[in-house]
Write a protein that holds these residues in place. Structure first.
Motif, PDB file in Angstrom:
ATOM      1  N   UNK A  74       0.812  -1.237   0.000  1.00 57.10           N
ATOM      2  CA  UNK A  74       0.000   0.000   0.000  1.00 57.10           C
ATOM      3  C   UNK A  74       0.839   1.277   0.000  1.00 57.10           C
ATOM      4  N   UNK A  75       2.119   1.162  -0.293  1.00 57.37           N
ATOM      5  CA  UNK A  75       2.991   2.350  -0.322  1.00 57.37           C
ATOM      6  C   UNK A  75       3.398   2.640  -1.769  1.00 57.37           C
ATOM      7  N   UNK A  76       3.210   3.892  -2.179  1.00 60.99           N
ATOM      8  CA  UNK A  76       3.692   4.314  -3.501  1.00 60.99           C
ATOM      9  C   UNK A  76       5.198   4.351  -3.451  1.00 60.99           C
ATOM     10  N   UNK A 118       1.552   6.499   1.946  1.00 58.17           N
ATOM     11  CA  UNK A 118       0.609   5.382   2.058  1.00 58.17           C
ATOM     12  C   UNK A 118      -0.663   5.710   1.281  1.00 58.17           C
ATOM     13  N   UNK A 119      -1.124   4.744   0.521  1.00 57.54           N
ATOM     14  CA  UNK A 119      -2.335   4.956  -0.275  1.00 57.54           C
ATOM     15  C   UNK A 119      -3.539   4.460   0.521  1.00 57.54           C
ATOM     16  N   UNK A 147      -5.847  -1.561  -3.448  1.00 62.42           N
ATOM     17  CA  UNK A 147      -6.489  -2.781  -3.932  1.00 62.42           C
ATOM     18  C   UNK A 147      -6.825  -2.643  -5.419  1.00 62.42           C
ATOM     19  N   UNK A 148      -7.262  -1.466  -5.819  1.00 62.22           N
ATOM     20  CA  UNK A 148      -7.598  -1.241  -7.230  1.00 62.22           C
ATOM     21  C   UNK A 148      -6.342  -1.293  -8.104  1.00 62.22           C
ATOM     22  N   UNK A 149      -5.249  -0.713  -7.584  1.00 63.82           N
ATOM     23  CA  UNK A 149      -3.993  -0.718  -8.345  1.00 63.82           C
ATOM     24  C   UNK A 149      -3.568  -2.157  -8.620  1.00 63.82           C
ATOM     25  N   UNK A 150      -3.785  -3.016  -7.614  1.00 64.27           N
ATOM     26  CA  UNK A 150      -3.362  -4.421  -7.733  1.00 64.27           C
ATOM     27  C   UNK A 150      -3.993  -5.120  -8.928  1.00 64.27           C
ATOM     28  N   UNK A 151      -5.181  -4.653  -9.327  1.00 64.73           N
ATOM     29  CA  UNK A 151      -5.879  -5.297 -10.439  1.00 64.73           C
ATOM     30  C   UNK A 151      -5.198  -5.021 -11.782  1.00 64.73           C
ATOM     31  N   UNK A 183      -1.151   8.342  -8.203  1.00 64.93           N
ATOM     32  CA  UNK A 183      -0.938   8.531  -6.766  1.00 64.93           C
ATOM     33  C   UNK A 183      -1.489   9.900  -6.377  1.00 64.93           C
ATOM     34  N   UNK A 184      -2.277   9.940  -5.306  1.00 65.53           N
ATOM     35  CA  UNK A 184      -2.863  11.223  -4.904  1.00 65.53           C
ATOM     36  C   UNK A 184      -1.797  12.177  -4.369  1.00 65.53           C
TER      37      UNK A 184
END
Ligand SMILES: [Zn+2]
Length: 238
Positions: A200-202, A208-209, A215-219, A226-227
């Motif tokens: 969960x870290x960019x 930290x995201x 979870x969405x990035x994982x897809x 990244x915000x």
């Protein structure tokens, strides 16, 4: 969807290249400092050894000066003793004897000093010789270390060149809009435009995201930024 998956697949490759480039550049940036440290150590040991040698040379010079003074004293005593034979007056005789005694006293003191100095020279010689072997060993070791650093620097530059060479092929596969975004991000952020998300870290800015975003990035099926830093986020196992 298929196109997007391919796009993300290419972006993952780009992320790996960016991450590798960033690692290489970071290590390369430390090279001058590392080399300077080795050079300083080398200069320090050379300086210490030079000081030992200079001290020894100074002591030897002092020894020579003392020896000359002792030779002068011996000459003087000889001269006085010759003069003694020609002296008629008692008081002059006594005065010259006193002078001889003074020179002999001075000779004794200088001889004592010479003996001590010779002891010191012997010690300093053995110190200098012992250190000399150590210094040459250390000098070789440091020279080798410098060469290794040069080799490493060369390898890193080659790796950077290789990685940069791989980029155009991947960039060409990207959708023009995504490519534009990639170029913009790279120009703005300097090193990494596509970042992996680990735990969960960019990995671009190390913030930290939100768990949902991670979870969405994982897809890996759409482009998410990244915000915090704006980098394009992907996920791959390292
Ligand atoms: Zn970030």
């Amino acid at each position: 969807m298929q196109d997007m998956r391919h796009e993300l697949h290419v972006l993952i490759s780009m992320a790996k290249i960016d991450a590798a480039l960033s690692r290489c550049k970071a290590e390369l940036a430390t090279a001058p400092q590392k080399k300077a440290a080795v050079e300083k150590t080398l200069a320090d040991i050379e300086k210490t050894q030079k000081e030992r040698e200079e001290k020894l040379a100074g002591m030897k010079k002092e020894r020579r000066t003392l020896e000359i003074k002792l030779e002068d004293n011996a000459e003087l005593i000889k001269k006085f003793k010759r003069q003694l034979m020609d002296i008629k007056k008692n008081e002059e005789y006594t005065a010259l004897l006193k002078e001889i005694a003074a020179v002999e006293k001075n000779t004794d003191a200088r001889e004592e000093k010479l003996l001590m100095l010779m002891d010191d020279i012997e010690q300093q010689e053995s110190r200098t010789a012992g250190a000399s072997a150590q210094v040459s060993g250390e000098r070789e070791r440091l020279k080798k270390e410098k060469l290794d650093l040069d080799d490493r620097e060369r390898a890193l530059n080659e790796e950077i060149e290789k990685l940069n060479g791989q980029k155009p092929g991947f960039l060409a596969e990207l959708d023009p809009q995504v490519r534009k975004r990639y170029d913009r991000l790279l120009a703005k952020l300097g090193d990494i435009a596509v970042a992996n998300v680990e735990s969960e870290i960019c990995q671009g800015c190390f913030s930290r995201l939100p768990p949902q975003t991670a979870a969405e990035v994982k897809l890996n099926d759409r482009i998410i930024n990244c915000v915090s830093c704006g980098r394009i986020l992907v996920h791959y196992e390292t």
